[in-house]
Design an enzyme around this catalytic site. Structure first.
Site, PDB file in Angstrom:
ATOM      1  N   GLY A  89      56.636  29.347  37.307  1.00  0.00           N
ATOM      2  CA  GLY A  89      55.429  29.989  37.840  1.00  0.00           C
ATOM      3  C   GLY A  89      54.475  28.991  38.475  1.00  0.00           C
ATOM      4  O   GLY A  89      54.725  27.772  38.482  1.00  0.00           O
ATOM      5  N   ARG A  97      65.382  36.083  34.508  1.00  0.00           N
ATOM      6  CA  ARG A  97      65.328  36.060  35.978  1.00  0.00           C
ATOM      7  C   ARG A  97      65.625  34.664  36.520  1.00  0.00           C
ATOM      8  O   ARG A  97      66.198  34.516  37.596  1.00  0.00           O
ATOM      9  CB  ARG A  97      63.934  36.480  36.478  1.00  0.00           C
ATOM     10  N   SER A  98      65.222  33.631  35.791  1.00  0.00           N
ATOM     11  CA  SER A  98      65.343  32.258  36.325  1.00  0.00           C
ATOM     12  C   SER A  98      66.244  31.354  35.503  1.00  0.00           C
ATOM     13  O   SER A  98      66.547  30.241  35.935  1.00  0.00           O
ATOM     14  CB  SER A  98      63.968  31.598  36.391  1.00  0.00           C
ATOM     15  N   CYS A 131      40.440  29.539  34.580  1.00  0.00           N
ATOM     16  CA  CYS A 131      40.275  28.557  35.662  1.00  0.00           C
ATOM     17  C   CYS A 131      38.841  28.484  36.184  1.00  0.00           C
ATOM     18  O   CYS A 131      38.284  27.401  36.394  1.00  0.00           O
ATOM     19  CB  CYS A 131      41.241  28.883  36.798  1.00  0.00           C
ATOM     20  N   LYS A 182      34.777  36.682  31.218  1.00  0.00           N
ATOM     21  CA  LYS A 182      35.460  35.489  30.686  1.00  0.00           C
ATOM     22  C   LYS A 182      34.612  34.249  30.909  1.00  0.00           C
ATOM     23  O   LYS A 182      34.531  33.373  30.051  1.00  0.00           O
ATOM     24  CB  LYS A 182      36.803  35.285  31.397  1.00  0.00           C
ATOM     25  N   GLY A 229      45.286  32.181  42.075  1.00  0.00           N
ATOM     26  CA  GLY A 229      44.740  32.531  40.769  1.00  0.00           C
ATOM     27  C   GLY A 229      45.478  33.716  40.165  1.00  0.00           C
ATOM     28  O   GLY A 229      45.472  33.926  38.956  1.00  0.00           O
ATOM     29  N   HIS A 261      39.511  27.238  43.739  1.00  0.00           N
ATOM     30  CA  HIS A 261      38.409  28.192  43.632  1.00  0.00           C
ATOM     31  C   HIS A 261      37.082  27.508  43.990  1.00  0.00           C
ATOM     32  O   HIS A 261      36.883  26.326  43.695  1.00  0.00           O
ATOM     33  CB  HIS A 261      38.280  28.713  42.197  1.00  0.00           C
ATOM     34  N   ARG A 315      41.594  32.884  23.470  1.00  0.00           N
ATOM     35  CA  ARG A 315      40.353  32.184  23.839  1.00  0.00           C
ATOM     36  C   ARG A 315      39.127  32.684  23.085  1.00  0.00           C
ATOM     37  O   ARG A 315      38.186  31.936  22.858  1.00  0.00           O
ATOM     38  CB  ARG A 315      40.085  32.353  25.344  1.00  0.00           C
TER      39      ARG A 315
HETATM   40  N1  LIG Z   1      47.343  30.956  38.484  1.00  0.00           N
HETATM   41  C1  LIG Z   1      46.255  30.408  38.010  1.00  0.00           C
HETATM   42  O1  LIG Z   1      45.390  29.877  38.750  1.00  0.00           O
HETATM   43  C2  LIG Z   1      45.984  30.364  36.532  1.00  0.00           C
HETATM   44  C3  LIG Z   1      44.969  29.548  36.071  1.00  0.00           C
HETATM   45  C4  LIG Z   1      44.712  29.496  34.706  1.00  0.00           C
HETATM   46  C5  LIG Z   1      45.480  30.250  33.849  1.00  0.00           C
HETATM   47  N2  LIG Z   1      46.462  31.046  34.322  1.00  0.00           N
HETATM   48  C6  LIG Z   1      47.262  31.784  33.337  1.00  0.00           C
HETATM   49  O2  LIG Z   1      48.518  31.104  33.190  1.00  0.00           O
HETATM   50  C7  LIG Z   1      49.565  32.040  32.916  1.00  0.00           C
HETATM   51  C8  LIG Z   1      50.660  31.897  33.970  1.00  0.00           C
HETATM   52  O3  LIG Z   1      50.111  32.205  35.225  1.00  0.00           O
HETATM   53  P1  LIG Z   1      50.842  31.902  36.614  1.00  0.00           P
HETATM   54  O4  LIG Z   1      49.780  32.092  37.615  1.00  0.00           O
HETATM   55  O5  LIG Z   1      51.568  30.610  36.563  1.00  0.00           O
HETATM   56  O6  LIG Z   1      51.894  33.116  36.654  1.00  0.00           O
HETATM   57  P2  LIG Z   1      53.245  33.264  37.517  1.00  0.00           P
HETATM   58  O7  LIG Z   1      53.193  32.392  38.727  1.00  0.00           O
HETATM   59  O8  LIG Z   1      53.415  34.710  37.688  1.00  0.00           O
HETATM   60  O9  LIG Z   1      54.385  32.704  36.523  1.00  0.00           O
HETATM   61  C9  LIG Z   1      54.754  33.369  35.342  1.00  0.00           C
HETATM   62  C10 LIG Z   1      55.822  32.573  34.630  1.00  0.00           C
HETATM   63  O10 LIG Z   1      56.147  33.242  33.408  1.00  0.00           O
HETATM   64  C11 LIG Z   1      57.560  33.343  33.291  1.00  0.00           C
HETATM   65  N3  LIG Z   1      57.928  34.496  32.478  1.00  0.00           N
HETATM   66  C12 LIG Z   1      57.625  35.800  32.686  1.00  0.00           C
HETATM   67  N4  LIG Z   1      58.150  36.561  31.692  1.00  0.00           N
HETATM   68  C13 LIG Z   1      58.787  35.714  30.858  1.00  0.00           C
HETATM   69  C14 LIG Z   1      59.537  35.889  29.653  1.00  0.00           C
HETATM   70  N5  LIG Z   1      59.735  37.101  29.120  1.00  0.00           N
HETATM   71  N6  LIG Z   1      60.060  34.798  29.062  1.00  0.00           N
HETATM   72  C15 LIG Z   1      59.881  33.563  29.576  1.00  0.00           C
HETATM   73  N7  LIG Z   1      59.187  33.328  30.714  1.00  0.00           N
HETATM   74  C16 LIG Z   1      58.647  34.391  31.340  1.00  0.00           C
HETATM   75  C17 LIG Z   1      58.048  33.490  34.730  1.00  0.00           C
HETATM   76  O11 LIG Z   1      59.418  33.135  34.763  1.00  0.00           O
HETATM   77  P3  LIG Z   1      60.541  33.905  35.633  1.00  0.00           P
HETATM   78  O12 LIG Z   1      60.846  32.954  36.779  1.00  0.00           O
HETATM   79  O13 LIG Z   1      61.675  34.005  34.703  1.00  0.00           O
HETATM   80  O14 LIG Z   1      59.978  35.208  36.060  1.00  0.00           O
HETATM   81  C18 LIG Z   1      57.138  32.446  35.408  1.00  0.00           C
HETATM   82  O15 LIG Z   1      57.658  31.150  35.204  1.00  0.00           O
HETATM   83  C19 LIG Z   1      48.893  33.425  32.896  1.00  0.00           C
HETATM   84  O16 LIG Z   1      48.553  33.754  31.579  1.00  0.00           O
HETATM   85  C20 LIG Z   1      47.637  33.212  33.738  1.00  0.00           C
HETATM   86  O17 LIG Z   1      46.610  34.120  33.405  1.00  0.00           O
HETATM   87  C21 LIG Z   1      46.759  31.111  35.641  1.00  0.00           C
END
Ligand SMILES: NC(=O)c1ccc[n+]([C@@H]2O[C@H](COP(=O)([O-])OP(=O)(O)OC[C@H]3O[C@@H](n4cnc5c(N)ncnc54)[C@H](OP(=O)(O)O)[C@@H]3O)[C@@H](O)[C@H]2O)c1
Length: 332
Positions: free
Chosen positions: A13, A40-41, A129, A213, A160, A242, A101
């Site tokens: 991700g 999936r991966s 974030c 948040k 995000g 951001h 959190r």
């Molecule tokens: N994006 C941001 O800026 C940000 C900032 C701070 C915090 N966050 C938080 O960080 C977390 C991840 O966010 P992201 O933005 O990186 O999401 P993302 O790009 O959608 O990635 C999600 C990841 O989770 C994996 N996943 C989903 N279901 C799974 C399962 N059942 N078992 C194992 N792995 C699984 C996916 O793998 P697959 O390839 O297998 O689908 C992918 O690697 C979230 O809680 C989000 O709120 C995000």
């Protein structure tokens, strides 16, 4: 120095991939690195700065074999699995979701502000974030001038919302420019050439959860349950980093120069504030940078003692992966 078994769950991700880069870049003592994702991966080989690594299917048993686990999946996933992974004999877990959190049992840590909290639990929450980017700049001002209230508006990048958010911006913008119909799946409305004042769910008080948040988390991290902060969170059509506009009223007199002096010495902050040279924080400049940029610092026209300023930070770094690795660094 000891070497550690490190697992990144959600490694494919947006946050997980940054996590791997930051671990390498900051020379975290990684002895073995395991990348976990869903079916999936799993089995895919991905290029990382540590070399090519095959993605493993997540299991609690495999994750418990690690010394450190960085969790970058959903809140529901973390709620179910993080406590099992962190239970005695398992791994220290640093979770990027919002699942823990707001639970007093678990620390919520920004190492520049409350590093002492990190050792209090085997499961540690990484902040939202938007909160992390704001707090590294706000805290030094609060310590020195006493912030009575803060009013924040955000301009948040599509990443995000994860890798799929970025893809929706890219694909739908191409369609828009080709004159084709544009759809929206990740965002509440079409994102190309738009902005959307709605991130996460609406709450009973009219704020969104993303906005609340920022208030809840700032209070917990500053250790001040009554800290007055109001936020309006807006999604904009950028890929990454951001931005936030912030107005503060302070107890003590504050001048832009005094604030700049404090912020120049603040860890994790870079003052970018030379309007004569058109230098101020912007998402393209803050992208892939560790420091949060602060600029447009000016005296408030509204409050007797007050300041307006603008911050930009890479939400996948200080807002996620970097902060998580910094927490782990406190624990090695
Ligand atoms: N994006 C941001 O800026 C940000 C900032 C701070 C915090 N966050 C938080 O960080 C977390 C991840 O966010 P992201 O933005 O990186 O999401 P993302 O790009 O959608 O990635 C999600 C990841 O989770 C994996 N996943 C989903 N279901 C799974 C399962 N059942 N078992 C194992 N792995 C699984 C996916 O793998 P697959 O390839 O297998 O689908 C992918 O690697 C979230 O809680 C989000 O709120 C995000």
């Amino acid at each position: 120095m000891a070497q550690y078994k490190v697992g990144v769950i959600g490694a494919t991700g947006a946050v997980g991939m940054e996590m791997v880069r930051v671990l390498h870049d900051r020379k975290f003592p990684v002895g073995e690195l395991h990348l976990f994702a869903s079916e999936r991966s799993s089995g895919k080989k991905i290029a990382t700065p540590f070399g090519e690594i095959e993605v493993e299917l997540f299991s609690v048993a495999a994750a418990r074999e690690m010394d450190f686990v960085f969790l970058a999946v959903s809140g529901d996933f973390a709620t179910e699995f993080a406590p099992q992974i962190a239970a005695e004999g398992g791994a220290i877990v640093i979770d990027n979701s919002s699942a823990f959190r707001y639970d007093e049992k678990y620390p919520l840590v920004i190492p520049e502000i409350n590093p002492q909290e990190a050792k209090k639990s085997r499961l540690i929450a990484n902040p939202n974030c938007t909160t992390a980017i704001l707090a590294v700049a706000l805290y030094p001002l609060h310590k020195n001038f006493g912030v009575k209230r803060a009013i924040v508006s955000t301009y948040q990048a599509t990443s995000g919302a994860g890798a799929e958010g970025m893809a929706e911006l890219e694909n739908e913008t191409k369609k828009y420019l080709a004159g084709e119909p544009v759809k929206n799946e990740i965002f509440a409305h079409p994102i190309p050439f738009n902005l959307i004042p709605h991130i996460d769910k609406f709450q009973d008080n009219g704020y969104t959860k993303e906005e609340m948040k920022v208030t809840w988390e700032t209070r917990k991290i500053f250790g001040e349950p009554e800290f007055k902060l109001s936020c309006t969170a807006v999604r904009i059509p950028t890929f990454r980093a951001h931005s936030e506009s912030c107005t503060i009223e302070t107890e003590k007199p504050i001048t832009p120069e005094a604030a700049r002096e404090i912020l120049r010495k603040a860890p994790g902050v870079k003052v970018v504030d030379d309007t004569a040279k058109l230098e101020y924080p912007m998402p393209l400049n803050a992208t892939k940078k560790y420091d949060v940029e602060v600029g447009r610092i000016r005296a408030s026209l509204v409050f007797e003692h007050g300041l307006d300023f603008f911050v930009c930070g890479d939400q996948l770094l200080k807002g996620a992966a970097l902060n998580a690795v910094q927490i782990a660094e406190l624990l090695v």
